[in-house]
Design a protein around this motif. Sequence first.
Motif, mmCIF file in Angstrom:
data_model
loop_
_atom_site.group_PDB
_atom_site.id
_atom_site.type_symbol
_atom_site.label_atom_id
_atom_site.label_comp_id
_atom_site.label_asym_id
_atom_site.label_seq_id
_atom_site.Cartn_x
_atom_site.Cartn_y
_atom_site.Cartn_z
ATOM 1 N N SER A 237 34.819 26.627 -21.049
ATOM 2 C CA SER A 237 34.615 25.531 -20.088
ATOM 3 C C SER A 237 33.174 25.445 -19.595
ATOM 4 C CB SER A 237 35.533 25.712 -18.881
ATOM 5 O OG SER A 237 35.162 26.870 -18.126
ATOM 6 N N ASN A 238 32.475 26.596 -19.616
ATOM 7 C CA ASN A 238 31.107 26.668 -19.092
ATOM 8 C C ASN A 238 31.074 26.374 -17.595
ATOM 9 O OD1 ASN A 238 28.597 27.510 -20.024
ATOM 10 N ND2 ASN A 238 27.777 25.424 -20.094
ATOM 11 N N GLU A 239 32.215 26.640 -16.930
ATOM 12 C CA GLU A 239 32.319 26.428 -15.489
ATOM 13 C C GLU A 239 32.788 27.723 -14.813
ATOM 14 O OE1 GLU A 239 31.237 23.869 -14.077
ATOM 15 O OE2 GLU A 239 31.244 22.281 -15.595
ATOM 16 N N ALA A 240 32.813 27.714 -13.486
ATOM 17 C CA ALA A 240 33.292 28.871 -12.731
ATOM 18 C C ALA A 240 34.794 29.039 -12.944
ATOM 19 C CB ALA A 240 33.008 28.685 -11.247
ATOM 20 N N THR A 241 35.233 30.277 -13.141
ATOM 21 C CA THR A 241 36.657 30.558 -13.319
ATOM 22 C C THR A 241 37.088 31.631 -12.329
ATOM 23 O OG1 THR A 241 36.139 32.159 -15.080
ATOM 24 C CG2 THR A 241 36.676 29.910 -15.755
ATOM 25 N N HIS A 242 38.350 31.533 -11.895
ATOM 26 C CA HIS A 242 38.846 32.438 -10.861
ATOM 27 C C HIS A 242 40.266 32.913 -11.156
ATOM 28 C CE1 HIS A 242 36.031 29.549 -8.976
ATOM 29 N NE2 HIS A 242 35.560 30.620 -8.374
ATOM 30 N N LEU A 243 40.572 34.121 -10.692
ATOM 31 C CA LEU A 243 41.922 34.670 -10.700
ATOM 32 C C LEU A 243 42.265 34.959 -9.252
ATOM 33 C CD1 LEU A 243 44.317 35.771 -12.449
ATOM 34 C CD2 LEU A 243 43.174 37.999 -12.335
ATOM 35 N N ALA A 244 43.351 34.368 -8.733
ATOM 36 C CA ALA A 244 43.649 34.461 -7.308
ATOM 37 C C ALA A 244 45.109 34.788 -7.046
ATOM 38 C CB ALA A 244 43.285 33.148 -6.613
ATOM 39 N N VAL A 245 45.351 35.398 -5.888
ATOM 40 C CA VAL A 245 46.706 35.685 -5.414
ATOM 41 C C VAL A 245 46.841 35.135 -4.004
ATOM 42 C CG1 VAL A 245 47.032 37.736 -6.841
ATOM 43 C CG2 VAL A 245 46.036 37.969 -4.548
ATOM 44 N N LEU A 246 48.089 35.056 -3.532
ATOM 45 C CA LEU A 246 48.368 34.536 -2.201
ATOM 46 C C LEU A 246 48.446 35.679 -1.196
ATOM 47 C CD1 LEU A 246 48.972 31.736 -0.922
ATOM 48 C CD2 LEU A 246 51.401 32.287 -1.153
ATOM 49 N N SER A 247 47.853 35.475 -0.028
ATOM 50 C CA SER A 247 47.928 36.451 1.061
ATOM 51 C C SER A 247 48.069 35.683 2.362
ATOM 52 C CB SER A 247 46.679 37.331 1.091
ATOM 53 O OG SER A 247 46.727 38.249 2.174
ATOM 54 N N GLY A 248 49.308 35.559 2.849
ATOM 55 C CA GLY A 248 49.551 34.758 4.045
ATOM 56 C C GLY A 248 49.216 33.310 3.769
#
Length: 259
Positions: free
Chosen positions: A100-111
Amino acid sequence: MAAKRESRESAVARALSLLTAFTFTDPVLGVSELGRRVKLPKSTVHRLLSILVAEGFVERTPDERYRLSLKLYEIGQEVVSSRVLRQVGHVPLEKLHNDSNEATHLAVLSGPDVVYLDRLESPQMMGLFTKVGRRRSAHATSSGKVLLAFGSQADVDDAVAGGLPRLGPRTITTRTRLNQALAEVRKAGYAVSTDEAAPGVVSIAAPIFDRLGTCVAAVSVAGPMIRMGNDRHEQLIRMVVRTAADISRALVSDQASIR
């Protein structure tokens, strides 16, 4: 003020010493035994245990002794799950970043928030500088909307209780609109956030599932509108959905191998 802070820190240290006094061979202990192990007066041990019981970290047994509660196990499992997610998710996240040549993220939920476990910034100008460990309001991000859509009603209630603050021109700020948006996410299988988390920012996220079919994380790609327009939109959605499926498969395989 410094004395009060030192006193609080001392109390925390003493409480932690009580928790570590329990062992596999001695899972149940009385006040006197705990006092001897941590070298504290019985009155202090009893006071600290009362706090730990009230907070759910320790349980009182029928014979008036104490043992660790499952809350500590649950916290430990969260830590293990986060590490596993980052381990199995980094390579697919890196591929998404390169494609993608873009920012990538891995996220989880916390509250009411999403927490970023991993991220790779865009090499292009006008990159997004999201830090690992940073929190963002779940209702305003594509990752957060995915996690809320495929999570529990309690998760949605937590998000609403957080106040649904406005972060961008198109941030969702009411429960009714949030419920509508989450229904759309469930139907589509992915989420898009445009002008919601910040002005001029677009992000696309998809859910990651464990072997029980529980949505445990989200993967996303984000960038400025000027680079995330209609000409790339469908392509980026396919990339994100494919990456989420790859991480889900890797996670299920990893979990199966340690059963």
